[in-house]
Design an enzyme around this catalytic site. Sequence first.
Site, PDB file in Angstrom:
ATOM      1  N   ASN A  89       0.871  -1.177   0.000  1.00 20.82           N
ATOM      2  CA  ASN A  89       0.000   0.000   0.000  1.00 20.82           C
ATOM      3  C   ASN A  89       0.910   1.230   0.000  1.00 20.82           C
ATOM      4  OD1 ASN A  89      -1.771   2.062   0.507  1.00 20.82           O
ATOM      5  ND2 ASN A  89      -2.364   1.362   2.551  1.00 20.82           N
ATOM      6  N   LYS A 138       0.167   4.247  -0.185  1.00 19.57           N
ATOM      7  CA  LYS A 138      -0.453   5.432   0.447  1.00 19.57           C
ATOM      8  C   LYS A 138      -0.226   6.652  -0.458  1.00 19.57           C
ATOM      9  CE  LYS A 138      -0.037   3.138   4.854  1.00 19.57           C
ATOM     10  NZ  LYS A 138       0.083   3.206   6.298  1.00 19.57           N
ATOM     11  N   HIS A 158      -9.265   1.098   5.018  1.00 17.75           N
ATOM     12  CA  HIS A 158      -7.981   1.281   5.699  1.00 17.75           C
ATOM     13  C   HIS A 158      -8.195   2.180   6.925  1.00 17.75           C
ATOM     14  CE1 HIS A 158      -3.895   2.439   6.597  1.00 17.75           C
ATOM     15  NE2 HIS A 158      -3.538   1.341   5.957  1.00 17.75           N
ATOM     16  N   GLU A 204      -6.603   4.582   8.031  1.00 19.48           N
ATOM     17  CA  GLU A 204      -6.428   6.023   7.754  1.00 19.48           C
ATOM     18  C   GLU A 204      -7.703   6.605   7.148  1.00 19.48           C
ATOM     19  OE1 GLU A 204      -2.791   5.457   5.602  1.00 19.48           O
ATOM     20  OE2 GLU A 204      -1.827   4.858   7.482  1.00 19.48           O
ATOM     21  N   GLU A 240      -5.005  -4.948  10.588  1.00 23.14           N
ATOM     22  CA  GLU A 240      -3.985  -3.916  10.796  1.00 23.14           C
ATOM     23  C   GLU A 240      -4.248  -3.188  12.118  1.00 23.14           C
ATOM     24  OE1 GLU A 240      -2.075  -2.649   6.777  1.00 23.14           O
ATOM     25  OE2 GLU A 240      -3.767  -1.350   7.196  1.00 23.14           O
ATOM     26  N   GLY A 250       2.868   2.373  10.810  1.00 20.64           N
ATOM     27  CA  GLY A 250       3.787   3.499  10.669  1.00 20.64           C
ATOM     28  C   GLY A 250       4.544   3.850  11.937  1.00 20.64           C
ATOM     29  N   SER A 286       3.845  -2.086  10.300  1.00 21.30           N
ATOM     30  CA  SER A 286       5.305  -2.126  10.478  1.00 21.30           C
ATOM     31  C   SER A 286       5.936  -3.457  10.038  1.00 21.30           C
ATOM     32  CB  SER A 286       5.690  -1.798  11.929  1.00 21.30           C
ATOM     33  OG  SER A 286       5.265  -0.484  12.257  1.00 21.30           O
ATOM     34  N   GLY A 298       3.182  -1.120   4.277  1.00 20.02           N
ATOM     35  CA  GLY A 298       3.193   0.313   3.987  1.00 20.02           C
ATOM     36  C   GLY A 298       4.608   0.775   3.669  1.00 20.02           C
TER      37      GLY A 298
END
Length: 249
Positions: A9, A11, A94, A96, A166, A172, A212, A233
């Site tokens: 991903n 992003k 997701h 986010e 996730e 992150g 991560s 990510g």
Amino acid sequence: MRNKVIAGNWKMNKDVFETADLINGLKKSVAAKNVEVIVCPPFTSLVVAQQLLKGSTIKLGAQDVSVHDDGAYTGEVSVTMLKSVGCEYVIVGHSERRQYFHESNELINQKAKKVLAASMRVIICVGETLEEREKEITDKVITAQIKGVLAGLSESDLERVIIAYEPVWAIGTGKNATPRQAEDVHQLIRKLVGQIYSWNVAEKIIIQYGGSVKPENAKELLSQDDIDGALVGGACLKPDSFAGIISPI
Ligand code: 13P
């Protein structure tokens, strides 16, 4: 036996020029044997990625989709548009998007249905926040998310569904869930799918871990019985680190 599925991903990273560099690098370094490899660049990079991936086993996915088919929805991108640029996968829900764009399980469920109705595959994300984990309500949160995002999907729909677990606190942050923590939630998700559908469906469904993931921790995470892949990510933005996750499988 489930084959592993590793998705990157990207992003909101990489313009078209950087996309070309990354895809060319991945084509050289990613050797997918029994592994399904998917890249999910931003919308603006999908066309160039599609062109460069011709003849490659690496599949293309998008990071989001509209619930609408067409018309006056400024800024939105439809499933038909994604299909027309070669996307086979779409990520929905997701964390986010849940956090910054207030997406609910209901909206995510509608998006998943759009993707499936277009004969594409969907990666549906779930995961608890740090606060929820500390309050020891992870199982409750995941159960509500799974029931919400899968509502109304048929057993045959599930053949084209991947679930990505996730944990929000691991995204992150450099602090991945331990293999045991991740495996526990993956087992819960598989059990829920078994209860809602059947054990046959539960045994087949791919459940990815994300948060991560990097070459240093991927092998141990992916060796857990119920961890069938990764949604990566930061580490998917460089050919060497993405290949470093895939190659040892
Ligand atoms: P990181 O691998 O950067 O933690 O991101 C995970 C993720 O959100 C993938 O969708």
